[in-house]
Design a protein around this motif. Structure first.
Motif, PDB file in Angstrom:
ATOM      1  N   TYR A 107      -1.860 -25.265  10.555  1.00  0.00           N
ATOM      2  CA  TYR A 107      -2.234 -25.979   9.331  1.00  0.00           C
ATOM      3  C   TYR A 107      -1.776 -25.259   8.065  1.00  0.00           C
ATOM      4  N   LEU A 108      -1.055 -24.149   8.231  1.00  0.00           N
ATOM      5  CA  LEU A 108      -0.658 -23.336   7.086  1.00  0.00           C
ATOM      6  C   LEU A 108       0.771 -23.642   6.661  1.00  0.00           C
ATOM      7  N   HIS A 109       1.020 -23.449   5.370  1.00  0.00           N
ATOM      8  CA  HIS A 109       2.356 -23.696   4.825  1.00  0.00           C
ATOM      9  C   HIS A 109       3.229 -22.444   4.865  1.00  0.00           C
ATOM     10  N   GLN A 110       2.583 -21.271   4.811  1.00  0.00           N
ATOM     11  CA  GLN A 110       3.345 -20.018   4.852  1.00  0.00           C
ATOM     12  C   GLN A 110       2.455 -18.895   5.369  1.00  0.00           C
ATOM     13  N   LEU A 111       3.124 -17.841   5.869  1.00  0.00           N
ATOM     14  CA  LEU A 111       2.425 -16.699   6.443  1.00  0.00           C
ATOM     15  C   LEU A 111       2.924 -15.409   5.813  1.00  0.00           C
ATOM     16  N   SER A 112       2.030 -14.450   5.658  1.00  0.00           N
ATOM     17  CA  SER A 112       2.442 -13.113   5.250  1.00  0.00           C
ATOM     18  C   SER A 112       3.158 -12.447   6.421  1.00  0.00           C
ATOM     19  N   PRO A 113       3.939 -11.386   6.158  1.00  0.00           N
ATOM     20  CA  PRO A 113       4.692 -10.744   7.255  1.00  0.00           C
ATOM     21  C   PRO A 113       3.822 -10.271   8.407  1.00  0.00           C
ATOM     22  N   GLU A 114       2.660  -9.679   8.102  1.00  0.00           N
ATOM     23  CA  GLU A 114       1.831  -9.159   9.185  1.00  0.00           C
ATOM     24  C   GLU A 114       1.193 -10.290   9.986  1.00  0.00           C
ATOM     25  N   ALA A 115       0.805 -11.374   9.327  1.00  0.00           N
ATOM     26  CA  ALA A 115       0.228 -12.513  10.051  1.00  0.00           C
ATOM     27  C   ALA A 115       1.265 -13.153  10.971  1.00  0.00           C
ATOM     28  N   GLU A 116       2.497 -13.227  10.492  1.00  0.00           N
ATOM     29  CA  GLU A 116       3.571 -13.800  11.308  1.00  0.00           C
ATOM     30  C   GLU A 116       3.867 -12.921  12.510  1.00  0.00           C
ATOM     31  N   ALA A 117       3.877 -11.594  12.299  1.00  0.00           N
ATOM     32  CA  ALA A 117       4.184 -10.674  13.396  1.00  0.00           C
ATOM     33  C   ALA A 117       3.081 -10.661  14.452  1.00  0.00           C
ATOM     34  N   ILE A 118       1.843 -10.735  14.009  1.00  0.00           N
ATOM     35  CA  ILE A 118       0.703 -10.666  14.923  1.00  0.00           C
ATOM     36  C   ILE A 118       0.401 -12.027  15.541  1.00  0.00           C
ATOM     37  N   ALA A 119       0.763 -13.085  14.818  1.00  0.00           N
ATOM     38  CA  ALA A 119       0.456 -14.462  15.226  1.00  0.00           C
ATOM     39  C   ALA A 119      -1.051 -14.697  15.268  1.00  0.00           C
ATOM     40  N   ALA A 120      -1.717 -14.192  14.217  1.00  0.00           N
ATOM     41  CA  ALA A 120      -3.154 -14.420  14.059  1.00  0.00           C
ATOM     42  C   ALA A 120      -3.495 -14.290  12.583  1.00  0.00           C
ATOM     43  N   VAL A 121      -4.409 -15.128  12.124  1.00  0.00           N
ATOM     44  CA  VAL A 121      -4.775 -15.186  10.701  1.00  0.00           C
ATOM     45  C   VAL A 121      -6.283 -15.049  10.561  1.00  0.00           C
ATOM     46  N   ASN A 122      -6.724 -14.206   9.619  1.00  0.00           N
ATOM     47  CA  ASN A 122      -8.160 -14.124   9.341  1.00  0.00           C
ATOM     48  C   ASN A 122      -8.488 -14.402   7.880  1.00  0.00           C
ATOM     49  N   CYS A 123      -7.468 -14.711   7.075  1.00  0.00           N
ATOM     50  CA  CYS A 123      -7.664 -14.953   5.651  1.00  0.00           C
ATOM     51  C   CYS A 123      -6.669 -16.002   5.170  1.00  0.00           C
ATOM     52  N   ILE A 124      -7.175 -16.996   4.438  1.00  0.00           N
ATOM     53  CA  ILE A 124      -6.315 -18.045   3.895  1.00  0.00           C
ATOM     54  C   ILE A 124      -6.528 -18.150   2.395  1.00  0.00           C
ATOM     55  N   ARG A 125      -5.446 -18.137   1.669  1.00  0.00           N
ATOM     56  CA  ARG A 125      -5.486 -18.400   0.230  1.00  0.00           C
ATOM     57  C   ARG A 125      -5.106 -19.866   0.007  1.00  0.00           C
ATOM     58  N   ILE A 126      -5.880 -20.536  -0.829  1.00  0.00           N
ATOM     59  CA  ILE A 126      -5.642 -21.950  -1.110  1.00  0.00           C
ATOM     60  C   ILE A 126      -5.189 -22.107  -2.563  1.00  0.00           C
ATOM     61  N   ASP A 127      -3.947 -22.499  -2.744  1.00  0.00           N
ATOM     62  CA  ASP A 127      -3.429 -22.850  -4.063  1.00  0.00           C
ATOM     63  C   ASP A 127      -3.270 -24.361  -4.110  1.00  0.00           C
ATOM     64  N   ARG A 128      -3.425 -24.930  -5.277  1.00  0.00           N
ATOM     65  CA  ARG A 128      -3.322 -26.387  -5.389  1.00  0.00           C
ATOM     66  C   ARG A 128      -2.237 -26.740  -6.397  1.00  0.00           C
ATOM     67  N   GLN A 129      -1.284 -27.504  -5.936  1.00  0.00           N
ATOM     68  CA  GLN A 129      -0.166 -27.957  -6.770  1.00  0.00           C
ATOM     69  C   GLN A 129      -0.190 -29.471  -6.842  1.00  0.00           C
ATOM     70  N   MET A 130      -0.399 -29.974  -8.044  1.00  0.00           N
ATOM     71  CA  MET A 130      -0.513 -31.417  -8.262  1.00  0.00           C
ATOM     72  C   MET A 130      -1.607 -32.006  -7.365  1.00  0.00           C
ATOM     73  N   GLY A 131      -2.664 -31.210  -7.198  1.00  0.00           N
ATOM     74  CA  GLY A 131      -3.791 -31.664  -6.400  1.00  0.00           C
ATOM     75  C   GLY A 131      -3.651 -31.446  -4.912  1.00  0.00           C
ATOM     76  N   GLU A 132      -2.460 -31.050  -4.454  1.00  0.00           N
ATOM     77  CA  GLU A 132      -2.234 -30.844  -3.025  1.00  0.00           C
ATOM     78  C   GLU A 132      -2.450 -29.368  -2.664  1.00  0.00           C
ATOM     79  N   PRO A 133      -3.250 -29.097  -1.640  1.00  0.00           N
ATOM     80  CA  PRO A 133      -3.500 -27.701  -1.259  1.00  0.00           C
ATOM     81  C   PRO A 133      -2.301 -27.071  -0.547  1.00  0.00           C
ATOM     82  N   ILE A 134      -1.963 -25.849  -0.972  1.00  0.00           N
ATOM     83  CA  ILE A 134      -0.936 -25.037  -0.314  1.00  0.00           C
ATOM     84  C   ILE A 134      -1.648 -23.842   0.312  1.00  0.00           C
ATOM     85  N   LEU A 135      -1.535 -23.709   1.628  1.00  0.00           N
ATOM     86  CA  LEU A 135      -2.286 -22.701   2.366  1.00  0.00           C
ATOM     87  C   LEU A 135      -1.376 -21.565   2.831  1.00  0.00           C
TER      88      LEU A 135
END
Length: 247
Positions: free
Chosen positions: A71-99
């Motif tokens: 469900y994410l739009h992008q990953l930090s390098p460590e999240a991509e390498a580990i293939a696990a996420v424990n923190c999500i930042r939500i930015d909103r552009q034109m009302g649409e959430p970018i995770l």
């Protein structure tokens, strides 16, 4: 008001909520809120985010650290390498959430371990091969420490517990427990290693923090080893989450 929270299921207790509530009060941070979101399926995540435009950041715990990545739009390098996420930042552009997904366990572990490291801590045994172990292996590699996994049912290149003889422990002076053994209320359990081969050059790190001194750590301390539990790691990763959410 900015909102933050934790997704997982079930959420019977939460270090994160206790920590952030105390932080907001201690630092007099206003117009923020941290809540628990016990969603029964990861399929509920998009609706949770779209229904609350004030939601700016989410922590992720079991069982969604891997499933959430779809469900994410992008990953930090460590999240991509580990293939696990424990923190999500939500930015909103034109009302649409970018995770954007992160794994701040890596930061917390590295920063809490660094002050304890000695020149002879060049190789480590990582007890357990679950999701937590992946973050620890990545962090150790970033620190220039060679990690070796230990498991009851090992895959290629891993040790079994029965292989942890004196020579193996003398070559690996850092041991990290990533299993839940010793967690309250099962405080008498511990990883099945030959503690008699530990000595003053060994450093034992336990991701468990309740109790503060697990049976694993107590047995290491009796042999003269340095010990550390996982509480500071959690606190550091929580602060890293806050930085990512508010940068």
């Amino acid at each position: 008001m900015k909102k933050f929270g934790l997704i997982g299921y079930p959420l019977t207790h939460s270090f994160s909520k206790r920590y952030y509530d105390a932080k907001f009060e201690r630092e007099q941070i206003k117009d923020v809120d941290y809540q628990l979101y016990p969603i029964e399926s990861i399929l509920a995540l998009p609706k949770l985010i779209s229904n609350d435009p004030q939601l700016a950041g989410i922590n992720v715990t079991i069982p969604y650290k891997i499933a959430v990545m779809d469900y994410l739009h992008q990953l930090s390098p460590e999240a991509e390498a580990i293939a696990a996420v424990n923190c999500i930042r939500i930015d909103r552009q034109m009302g649409e959430p970018i995770l954007t997904g992160y794994n701040t366990d890596v930061f917390g572990f590295m920063e809490s371990l660094k002050p304890l490291l000695q020149p002879w801590h060049t190789s480590a045994l990582v007890l357990g091969n679950g999701g937590a172990a992946k973050a620890i292996v990545y962090a150790l590699t970033q620190l220039g420490i060679t990690p070796h996994l230990v498991s009851r049912r090992p895959e290629g290149g891993q040790y079994t517990y029965s292989q942890l003889r004196a020579d193996v422990l003398s070559e690996h002076l850092l041991l990290v427990n990533t299993t839940p053994l010793g967690t309250y209320p099962d405080i008498d359990s511990y990883p099945d290693i030959p503690y008699e081969y530990l000595g003053k050059k060994h450093l034992l790190y336990d991701l468990v923090y309740n109790p503060a001194a697990t049976a694993f750590l107590k047995r290491g301390a009796r042999q003269g080893a340095a010990i550390k539990n996982g509480l500071e790691m959690l606190e550091l990763q929580a602060e890293r989450n806050w930085q990512l959410w508010n940068s």
